[in-house]
Design a protein around this motif. Structure first.
Motif, PDB file in Angstrom:
ATOM      1  N   ALA B  84       0.838  -1.200   0.000  1.00 22.58           N
ATOM      2  CA  ALA B  84       0.000   0.000   0.000  1.00 22.58           C
ATOM      3  C   ALA B  84       0.875   1.253   0.000  1.00 22.58           C
ATOM      4  N   ARG B  85       1.940   1.188   0.754  1.00 26.43           N
ATOM      5  CA  ARG B  85       2.843   2.338   0.822  1.00 26.43           C
ATOM      6  C   ARG B  85       3.503   2.576  -0.539  1.00 26.43           C
ATOM      7  N   MET B  86       3.932   1.472  -1.144  1.00 28.77           N
ATOM      8  CA  MET B  86       4.551   1.533  -2.471  1.00 28.77           C
ATOM      9  C   MET B  86       3.580   2.183  -3.470  1.00 28.77           C
ATOM     10  N   ARG B  87       2.305   1.816  -3.352  1.00 30.81           N
ATOM     11  CA  ARG B  87       1.313   2.353  -4.288  1.00 30.81           C
ATOM     12  C   ARG B  87       1.115   3.850  -4.083  1.00 30.81           C
ATOM     13  N   ARG B  88       1.333   4.306  -2.848  1.00 30.33           N
ATOM     14  CA  ARG B  88       1.150   5.737  -2.600  1.00 30.33           C
ATOM     15  C   ARG B  88       2.389   6.557  -2.930  1.00 30.33           C
ATOM     16  N   THR B  89       3.558   5.913  -2.855  1.00 26.04           N
ATOM     17  CA  THR B  89       4.780   6.707  -2.957  1.00 26.04           C
ATOM     18  C   THR B  89       5.579   6.469  -4.237  1.00 26.04           C
ATOM     19  N   SER B  90       5.473   5.276  -4.824  1.00 25.54           N
ATOM     20  CA  SER B  90       6.311   4.988  -5.998  1.00 25.54           C
ATOM     21  C   SER B  90       5.518   4.941  -7.291  1.00 25.54           C
ATOM     22  N   ILE B  91       4.228   4.598  -7.177  1.00 30.46           N
ATOM     23  CA  ILE B  91       3.439   4.317  -8.373  1.00 30.46           C
ATOM     24  C   ILE B  91       2.309   5.340  -8.507  1.00 30.46           C
ATOM     25  N   GLY B  92       2.218   5.963  -9.670  1.00 28.21           N
ATOM     26  CA  GLY B  92       1.108   6.876  -9.925  1.00 28.21           C
ATOM     27  C   GLY B  92       0.203   6.278 -10.987  1.00 28.21           C
ATOM     28  N   TYR B  93      -1.107   6.383 -10.752  1.00 26.03           N
ATOM     29  CA  TYR B  93      -2.058   5.760 -11.671  1.00 26.03           C
ATOM     30  C   TYR B  93      -2.996   6.827 -12.228  1.00 26.03           C
ATOM     31  N   ALA B 159      -1.324  15.279 -11.965  1.00 27.62           N
ATOM     32  CA  ALA B 159      -0.599  15.874 -10.840  1.00 27.62           C
ATOM     33  C   ALA B 159      -0.635  14.910  -9.644  1.00 27.62           C
ATOM     34  N   ARG B 160      -1.796  14.304  -9.400  1.00 29.31           N
ATOM     35  CA  ARG B 160      -1.922  13.364  -8.290  1.00 29.31           C
ATOM     36  C   ARG B 160      -1.041  12.128  -8.523  1.00 29.31           C
ATOM     37  N   ALA B 161      -0.903  11.750  -9.788  1.00 35.34           N
ATOM     38  CA  ALA B 161      -0.114  10.550 -10.090  1.00 35.34           C
ATOM     39  C   ALA B 161       1.390  10.789  -9.973  1.00 35.34           C
ATOM     40  N   VAL B 162       1.809  12.043 -10.078  1.00 34.49           N
ATOM     41  CA  VAL B 162       3.255  12.283 -10.059  1.00 34.49           C
ATOM     42  C   VAL B 162       3.732  12.944  -8.775  1.00 34.49           C
ATOM     43  N   VAL B 163       2.801  13.438  -7.950  1.00 36.33           N
ATOM     44  CA  VAL B 163       3.203  14.203  -6.772  1.00 36.33           C
ATOM     45  C   VAL B 163       4.070  13.336  -5.850  1.00 36.33           C
ATOM     46  N   GLY B 164       5.082  13.948  -5.269  1.00 36.98           N
ATOM     47  CA  GLY B 164       5.959  13.194  -4.367  1.00 36.98           C
ATOM     48  C   GLY B 164       6.973  12.376  -5.132  1.00 36.98           C
ATOM     49  N   GLU B 165       7.342  12.833  -6.333  1.00 36.78           N
ATOM     50  CA  GLU B 165       8.457  12.216  -7.049  1.00 36.78           C
ATOM     51  C   GLU B 165       8.251  10.745  -7.359  1.00 36.78           C
ATOM     52  N   ARG B 166       7.042  10.377  -7.732  1.00 35.28           N
ATOM     53  CA  ARG B 166       6.870   8.953  -8.034  1.00 35.28           C
ATOM     54  C   ARG B 166       7.571   8.571  -9.326  1.00 35.28           C
ATOM     55  N   ARG B 167       8.111   7.358  -9.319  1.00 36.76           N
ATOM     56  CA  ARG B 167       9.018   6.950 -10.399  1.00 36.76           C
ATOM     57  C   ARG B 167       8.316   6.159 -11.492  1.00 36.76           C
ATOM     58  N   LEU B 168       7.110   5.680 -11.193  1.00 35.98           N
ATOM     59  CA  LEU B 168       6.408   4.872 -12.196  1.00 35.98           C
ATOM     60  C   LEU B 168       5.013   5.460 -12.401  1.00 35.98           C
ATOM     61  N   ILE B 169       4.722   5.829 -13.623  1.00 35.31           N
ATOM     62  CA  ILE B 169       3.408   6.388 -13.930  1.00 35.31           C
ATOM     63  C   ILE B 169       2.678   5.462 -14.883  1.00 35.31           C
ATOM     64  N   LEU B 170       1.510   5.032 -14.460  1.00 30.37           N
ATOM     65  CA  LEU B 170       0.714   4.108 -15.274  1.00 30.37           C
ATOM     66  C   LEU B 170      -0.559   4.825 -15.696  1.00 30.37           C
ATOM     67  N   ALA B 171      -0.827   4.842 -16.986  1.00 26.25           N
ATOM     68  CA  ALA B 171      -1.989   5.576 -17.474  1.00 26.25           C
ATOM     69  C   ALA B 171      -2.826   4.676 -18.380  1.00 26.25           C
ATOM     70  N   ASP B 172      -4.088   4.477 -17.987  1.00 22.60           N
ATOM     71  CA  ASP B 172      -4.983   3.592 -18.742  1.00 22.60           C
ATOM     72  C   ASP B 172      -5.950   4.446 -19.560  1.00 22.60           C
ATOM     73  N   GLU B 173      -5.727   4.534 -20.852  1.00 21.49           N
ATOM     74  CA  GLU B 173      -6.555   5.344 -21.756  1.00 21.49           C
ATOM     75  C   GLU B 173      -6.792   6.746 -21.182  1.00 21.49           C
ATOM     76  N   PRO B 174      -5.729   7.456 -20.819  1.00 23.99           N
ATOM     77  CA  PRO B 174      -5.928   8.741 -20.131  1.00 23.99           C
ATOM     78  C   PRO B 174      -6.536   9.803 -21.034  1.00 23.99           C
ATOM     79  N   THR B 175      -6.507   9.572 -22.330  1.00 20.33           N
ATOM     80  CA  THR B 175      -7.021  10.582 -23.258  1.00 20.33           C
ATOM     81  C   THR B 175      -8.369  10.190 -23.826  1.00 20.33           C
ATOM     82  N   GLY B 176      -8.877   9.036 -23.355  1.00 19.69           N
ATOM     83  CA  GLY B 176     -10.074   8.460 -23.955  1.00 19.69           C
ATOM     84  C   GLY B 176     -11.285   9.379 -23.961  1.00 19.69           C
TER      85      GLY B 176
END
Ligand SMILES: Nc1ncnc2c1ncn2[C@@H]1O[C@H](COP(=O)(O)OP(=O)(O)O)[C@@H](O)[C@H]1O
Ligand SMILES: [Mg+2]
Lengths: 202, 243
Positions: B84-93, B159-176
């Motif tokens: 859960a911590r990893m999901r909040r700090t390393s991974i942005g969705y 912004a929410r997905a990248v805040v706090g220097e997250r290193r992995l950004i995952l985007a599912d059809e973000p422009t859909g």
């Protein structure tokens, strides 16, 4: 491509010599359709013969300068006010290739489609990189705007081709499922199992 | 082998939903890497397993077989709290439908993962404002989602997905759900984050958006069937090379 009309249109700005014309053309179109200078001079000779341009002497460095004639101006005006002819679609190698691939026995259509999709995608990535890294988009400079629009045209064409390939793949798969259902009467032809990969795998 | 630049690494990942006769194999033996500084696009028809791949990468789902590692840590080996911590700090969705909380302002939405992670409210809000400025909507920090356009809401989500220097950004059809122009701006932002060092995975069915990526991976029926590499920028300038 209408080299003839393009050169004429450029000469409407001001008299120019061959190298200058080529430079002006490529500034607007990038190196998308490279012109060699020989082609430019051959075209100018023909335009002169047909009375669309006339020699305007030489500049200080001895370049032969051409200017547009009134007939030439009329030709440019006609070109801009006449739509590009669509009644005879340009020969499309890819469409022909797929039309044959689906009918010639033993061709793995799925692979043909996927290879093309990858190649076109790679080209689209190149265009996108050029768009991102290139000159400022649609700045006030006319030549930059022209080049941006040419690049967009390439992007749209590549995108359309990929969408068409997706469509072809879906149709080919559906046809394969329907054929399989016909061979096994009593099996539902729709809604059941997902179609098998059409050969693009492994 | 894991290189330090491999932010995301899927190895031999299979995901089967359900059991017995109704089992659906959404992914089959997929290996996949996204490195720091790299944007990878995943394309494929609907049902090909794109979202499954992304939820596994984000630790929102677990594979039936194989491993998912983020920044060198096997997500399957983590305890629930660590994950859960990893999901909040390393991974942005980033989701297609933005997934913002309607009762919170833009800044509060963005600050939330930080606050959940124990950051002080003040500090979290400051970071949120900076992140909103980076995506070009610093002036909308106090608006609620229903007071913003779709494009603006998606910027908040980024912004929410990248805040706090997250290193992995995952985007599912973000422009859909966005028009072409706005979609392009979103891509520009994702691209910029990757250029700044994050690893990005973008799921899309739009070729023109996938073209922003360094690599495009094609999925069919849960299998990676092909991949385009990156080629030099000036390939187009060499006549006859691209066609
Ligand atoms: N929770 C689930 N339960 C059962 N089947 C699922 C579930 N999630 C996805 N699937 C199935 O897995 C396959 C891949 O789905 P998904 O990853 O959502 O594809 P995509 O995002 O490419 O459209 C589909 O056949 C889908 O129906
Ligand atoms: Mg999906």
């Amino acid at each position: 491509m209408s080299v003839k009309q393009a050169l004429l249109a450029l000469l409407e700005q001001e008299p120019m010599y061959g190298y200058q014309l080529r430079a002006e053309f490529e500034q607007r179109t990038g190196a998308t359709w490279p012109l060699n200078v020989g082609q430019v001079y051959t075209t100018l000779t023909r335009l002169e013969r047909d009375g669309l341009v006339a020699g305007a002497g030489s500049d200080d460095e001895g370049h032969v300068v051409y200017r547009i004639t009134d007939t030439g101006r009329a030709e440019v005006a006609t070109w801009f006010t006449t739509p590009v002819n669509r009644t005879q679609p340009p020969r499309d190698e890819l469409a022909i290739k797929l039309a044959l691939a689906v009918t010639v026995p033993g061709v793995d259509v799925g692979t043909v489609i996927q290879q093309q999709r990858s190649a076109t995608m790679a080209a689209l990535q190149d265009y996108t990189r050029l768009k991102r890294s290139g000159r400022a988009p649609a700045s006030s400079d006319g030549a930059d705007l022209a080049w941006t629009l040419v690049l967009d045209s390439l992007v749209f064409a590549a995108e359309a081709e990929i969408r068409w390939l997706d469509h072809c793949e879906a149709r080919v798969r559906r046809a394969a499922v329907e054929r399989a259902a016909q061979q096994r009467p009593g099996t539902p032809s729709e809604g059941a199992a997902a179609p098998r990969p059409s050969g693009a795998t492994s | 082998m894991t290189r330090s630049t491999d932010v995301l690494q899927l190895t031999g990942v299979t995901r089967v939903h359900g059991e017995g006769a109704t089992a659906v194999r959404a992914l089959h033996s997929v290996s996949f890497i996204a490195s720091a500084g790299e944007l990878v696009a995943v394309m494929g028809p609907s049902g090909s397993g794109k979202s499954t791949l992304l939820t596994l990468a984000g630790g929102l789902d677990t594979p039936t077989e194989g491993t998912v590692a983020v920044e060198g840590r096997d997500l399957g080996s983590l305890r629930q709290a660590e994950l859960a911590r990893m999901r909040r700090t390393s991974i942005g969705y980033v989701f297609q439908d933005f997934n913002l909380i309607p009762a919170l302002t833009a800044a509060e939405n963005v600050a939330m993962p930080l606050e959940l992670d124990g950051a002080r409210t003040r500090k979290a809000r400051d970071a949120a404002r900076t992140a909103l400025e980076e995506v070009g909507i610093g002036d909308l920090a106090d608006r609620f989602p229903d007071q913003m356009s779709g494009g603006q809401q998606q910027r908040v989500a980024i912004a929410r997905a990248v805040v706090g220097e997250r290193r992995l950004i995952l985007a599912d059809e973000p422009t859909g759900a966005l028009d072409t122009e706005t979609g392009e701006e979103i891509l520009r932002l994702l691209r910029a984050r990757c250029d700044a060092g994050a690893a990005g995975v973008l799921v899309t069915h739009e070729a023109r958006h996938a073209a922003w990526a360094d690599r495009v991976v094609f999925l069919r029926d849960g299998v990676v069937v092909d991949e385009t590499g990156s080629s030099p920028v000036d390939a187009l300038l060499e006549p006859g090379l691209t066609r």
